[in-house]
Write a protein that holds these residues in place. Structure first.
Motif, short mmCIF file in Angstrom:
data_model
loop_
_atom_site.label_atom_id
_atom_site.label_comp_id
_atom_site.label_asym_id
_atom_site.label_seq_id
_atom_site.Cartn_x
_atom_site.Cartn_y
_atom_site.Cartn_z
N GLY A 64 39.09 -91.69 -75.14
CA GLY A 64 40.34 -91.06 -74.58
C GLY A 64 39.89 -90.13 -73.38
N GLU A 65 40.82 -89.61 -72.80
CA GLU A 65 40.71 -88.53 -71.69
C GLU A 65 42.13 -87.80 -71.88
N VAL A 66 42.04 -86.45 -71.53
CA VAL A 66 43.20 -85.64 -71.46
C VAL A 66 44.47 -86.06 -70.71
#
Length: 115
Positions: A64-66
């Motif tokens: 995941g990433e922001v």
């Protein structure tokens, strides 16, 4: 110059043209003639969305990433949080205090929440 094949291996040069954005599964490296090259870091298929180039891995787990929007499966409900399977290395944690119901409504935890 853009790579014509859609399937890449790690280290394959995807593009040595300016103006493309680096997406998941890629990195930028400066070549011997001081030009940036977009290079694949995983095995997979090239995905292009306008100027964004990513490599979708053939088989992988999610990292995941922001700002990512996720869909997951609730695997356990605990006192103040849910554990969510998002097909990643670890389960995600969703704090019940972070859940916003429509209209700003609040709900009282019931016995069913603990099942």
């Amino acid at each position: 110059k853009m790579l014509t094949s859609n399937f890449v291996l790690p280290g394959d040069v995807i593009s040595n043209e300016l103006g493309y954005l680096r997406g998941h599964g890629t990195y930028i490296e400066i070549s011997n003639d001081n030009n940036p090259q977009l290079i694949a870091s995983v095995v997979g298929d090239i995905e292009r969305i306008d100027k964004l180039i990513s490599v979708k891995s053939v088989k992988s787990r999610y990292t995941g990433e922001v700002g990512d929007l996720l869909i997951g499966r609730i695997v356990s409900v605990e006192a103040k949080r849910w554990k969510v399977d998002i097909n990643s290395h670890k389960d995600a944690i969703l704090q019940l205090s972070s859940v916003n119901l429509p209209g700003g409504a609040q709900r009282i935890r019931t016995y069913e929440d603990q099942l």
